[in-house]
Structures are given as C-alpha cells and as structure tokens.
Design an enzyme around this catalytic site. Structure first.
Site, short mmCIF file in Angstrom:
data_model
loop_
_atom_site.label_atom_id
_atom_site.label_comp_id
_atom_site.label_asym_id
_atom_site.label_seq_id
_atom_site.Cartn_x
_atom_site.Cartn_y
_atom_site.Cartn_z
N ARG A 8 0.64 -1.27 -0.06
CA ARG A 8 -0.01 0.09 -0.07
C ARG A 8 0.83 1.07 0.03
O ARG A 8 0.50 2.25 -0.82
CB ARG A 8 -0.96 0.13 1.18
CG ARG A 8 -2.20 -0.93 0.90
CD ARG A 8 -2.98 -1.12 2.02
NE ARG A 8 -4.04 -1.92 1.68
CZ ARG A 8 -4.74 -2.52 2.75
NH1 ARG A 8 -4.95 -2.18 4.03
NH2 ARG A 8 -6.06 -3.07 2.34
N LYS B 263 -20.45 -16.63 1.06
CA LYS B 263 -21.87 -16.54 1.19
C LYS B 263 -22.38 -15.78 -0.15
O LYS B 263 -21.62 -14.70 -0.54
CB LYS B 263 -22.36 -15.88 2.14
CG LYS B 263 -22.05 -16.44 3.64
CD LYS B 263 -22.59 -15.75 5.04
CE LYS B 263 -22.47 -16.61 6.13
NZ LYS B 263 -22.77 -15.76 7.08
N GLY C 2 -9.00 -9.93 -0.85
CA GLY C 2 -7.85 -10.24 -0.37
C GLY C 2 -7.62 -11.51 -0.66
O GLY C 2 -6.38 -12.01 -0.91
N GLY D 151 -13.74 -4.15 -0.14
CA GLY D 151 -14.90 -3.62 -0.02
C GLY D 151 -15.27 -2.60 -1.09
O GLY D 151 -16.28 -2.43 -1.69
#
Ligand code: AMP
Length: 397
Positions: A35, A199, A355, A378
């Site tokens: 990062r 999920k 990730g 996200g």
C-alpha cells in the site's frame, strides 16, 4: 473531475488521503509495504513538480488514541520507499499541525497521526473534515481506494471544502477507476467473471450487476451450494443460505433471459468434516453424499473453468473457489489463478481483487501476469455493483 497530471504543484502543498493501513509485526515493523508502494507515484508527482506533501491515513481499528496504532511506526518503511526523510507529527488537526504545514518546504513530506484516533473521522464529522481542510494545504488529493466506499471525514466530506480546481484523485485511485471500467464497461467480449467466497448474501449486488455486463458468470466457493440446492441437488452438509434459495432461482432465471452463461461446479472435493485432516473424496455435484460437505471444486470443474477462461478476452475474479486456507482445499483457487495468468499471457485483460484472490495470485507468483490487481476489497465490490463511491463522487461535486 480534474486529473492529477493537470495540476502543477510548484510551491504548492498537497494534502493526500492515502491508505497506509498496512500490517505490522510484534515489533511494529511493516510486513507488507504494497500500500505504501501504491501511493508512491502520487507523492512523487507532487514532489517532482516542486511541491510538498502532507499525508494522512488510518491504521487499524483503534478505539481512541493508542500508540499501538500510531502511524509513527511506518515512518522507517515510508522513508525507505520514498528515499527521503519524512517529518512525523503526532496529531491530525489543530495549531501544532497547522504550524508544521506552514513551515513545510518544497520537497518535504509530512505524515500526520492516525486519523481514527478521532472518532469523528469514521462518523464523517463535518467539523473534523473542516479542521483537516484548514490545515493549510492548497489541494486535496484522494488516493485511498481501499476506503473510497466510505463517507468518512478524510475520504469524502473534506472534499466539500475544496473547489473543483483544487481537488483530484491520486494516481492509484485514477488507475483503479480506469482498470475497473476497462473490465466492467469496456471489456472486450467474451467477458467472464468468477465470483467465489463463502456466502452469496455478501455478493448479491455484484452478481446482479454482472448479469448486465458479462457473457459468462462462474460461481464457485461456498456460495455455489445455494445455487446447487436451488437446482434441486442434495448438498449434504455443505454451507448454504436457505433464505437465499429463491434469490438464487431468480438469478438463474434472469441469467437465462439475459443470455448469460452461468457455470456452477460439476464436481467437488467433499470432506467428512471442516478440517485440513478430514477424509476427502471427489464426487459429482449431483451426487454429494449425506453428512459430507463440499470444500473445493473438483477436477472436471477446474477443466471446465479453464476452457471458459482460455476463450475469454476479459476476466474479472473475486473470491476463492474453496476453503483455500486449508492446503487440501486450495487447488481450485490456485488453478483459477494459474488459468487467469495463462489467459492474460495470451492477451486477455484480467482484473483480480479481494484479499483472498489477491493472496492466491501472489502466492503463485502471478502478479506480473495479471493485467490489474485491485487494492480494494469492499471498494472493489461496490464498484462491481455499479455503485458510485462517495470518495470518488466527492471529487467532482
Ligand atoms: P468471502 O470473504 O465472502 O470472499 O469468503 C471467503 C471465505 O470463503 C474463505 O475464508 C473461504 O474459506 C470460504 N469458502 C470458500 N469456499 C467454501 C466452501 N465450499 N465452504 C465453506 N467456506 C468456503
């Protein structure tokens, strides 16, 4: 929206929201500087123009001020990456910071303390955002793609206090937007998306939006069992969301109407318990025995996916194909990574994010082969859902 390259920063000060939420070891050393490296081009552009840089970020999830989460820990790594000295100040707003900003000279880099030491940051507090905007910078630059889906004080609200000509996305943010659009909206056909993970409920929006964008949608991982059950298969003890069966049926119907080819596992590696030491066997997807659970895709599915990927011109991948944390069930995920690498070498445009998928690609040494590896989790999912991220929207308002 203004582009960073349109701005000349000579004798100007740029306040950059970066994502320095990096992992630290017990000695507070940075264990993965990806990062920090990702923010380097933006920082260098401003410094090379003859400007100075003020960096602000969050680190971890502190509850109030806590030295464990101080950004001072990353100074040595940041200095190494930038090849120059970094001035650290142990606050994010106020007189002391304003003074340091005022004294900042061209070529200098100032790093502020963890923004989340102030609960106002996450709340998107307007006064806190204004205090950041009042530090004395000439420009606000957002280069934190990983938090661009959050309307926090430093990621979105602060932009209100800079007019259109004095704010811009950083180079990383620009590259993320460009790369995701290139795959999602301008992708050469056939476009294939592989969506995996535990999920279906966490990726409904993504799947629904992808139905309007792709030719092939490959559904793997735990979420595939909700679809298999919707098709009438016995799924044994595999993970399932019974309250999403109707949704799965609707998605399958919609896919047919939209001519999207849905690919589900045709065989699976099943286990007698959720463990790396479990007994395993390979069974067809319509023949999962009672009391066994599917923890990875099987060899026929791997070949099927490979065939689709080798015939795709654009590939989007998010989410593992199995419980890849256990070596025994990592094959499917690894195979998908290798197959995307191979297709990319032949000229397909590939976008990988999230990730787990990124970890798989790194582990396999494929980072150079993939066209673009997103730094967002996200934020990427929300872009794939077709949403406008607050951190991006705020730059053109
Ligand atoms: P997500 O965060 O939704 O992308 O889900 C990632 C998680 O899904 C990983 O921790 C995997 O272990 C898990 N996962 C993938 N496949 C399965 C499966 N067949 N059964 C249970 N969990 C799975």
């Amino acid at each position: 929206m203004k582009s960073l390259n349109d701005i000349n920063f000579k004798n100007k000060k740029g306040l950059i929201r970066v994502d320095f939420n990096v992992p630290l070891n017990d000695e507070f050393q940075v264990t993965d500087n990806t990062r920090i490296l990702a923010a380097k081009p933006t920082i260098e552009k401003i410094l090379n123009d003859g400007g100075s840089v003020i960096l602000m970020s969050h680190l971890g999830r502190p509850k109030g001020k806590d030295d464990k989460f101080s950004l001072r820990h990353i100074v040595p790594e940041l200095e190494k990456v930038l090849g120059r000295k970094v001035i650290f100040i142990d606050d994010s707003i106020g007189d002391k910071v304003q003074k340091a900003v005022k004294e900042l000279k061209p070529g200098q880099v100032l790093l502020l303390e963890n923004l989340r030491f102030y609960p106002e940051e996450k709340k998107g507090d307007e006064n806190f955002a204004k205090a950041l905007a009042d530090l004395g910078a000439d420009y606000y630059i957002n280069d934190a793609f990983g938090t661009a889906h959050r309307a926090h004080a430093s990621t979105a609200v602060i932009a209100r206090f800079f007019d259109k000509d004095h704010k811009a996305p950083g180079k990383l943010l620009e590259k993320e937007i460009h790369s995701i659009r290139k795959a999602l909206d301008e992708g050469q056909k056939p476009v294939t998306a592989i969506i995996g993970g535990a999920k279906v409920s966490s990726k409904i929006g993504v799947i629904e939006n992808l139905l309007n964008k792709v030719d092939n949608l490959i559904i793997v991982g735990g979420m595939a069992f909700t679809f298999l059950k919707a098709l009438g298969n016995n799924i044994g003890d595999s993970i399932v969301e019974d309250d999403k069966i109707d949704l799965a049926k609707r998605i399958l119907k919609e896919a047919k109407e939209k001519n999207v080819h849905i690919i589900l596992p045709v065989d699976l590696v099943v286990a007698d318990r959720f463990s790396n030491d479990a007994n395993t066997k390979i069974v067809d997807a319509d023949n999962i025995p009672d009391h066994w659970q599917g923890l990875d895709i099987g060899p026929k599915t791997r070949d099927l996916i490979d065939e689709v990927l080798q015939n795709s011109k654009t590939i989007i991948w998010n989410g593992p194909a199995g419980v890849f944390e256990f070596d025994k069930f990592a094959k499917g995920t690894e195979h998908i990574g290798l197959s995307i690498g191979k297709a990319s070498e032949k000229g397909a445009y590939s976008l990988v994010g999230g990730g787990d998928s990124v970890a798989a690609v790194k582990k396999l040494g494929l980072t150079d082969k993939i066209s673009y590896i997103s730094t967002g989790g996200g934020a990427l999912l929300e872009m794939l859902e077709g949403k406008t991220l607050p951190g991006i929207a705020a730059l053109s308002e």
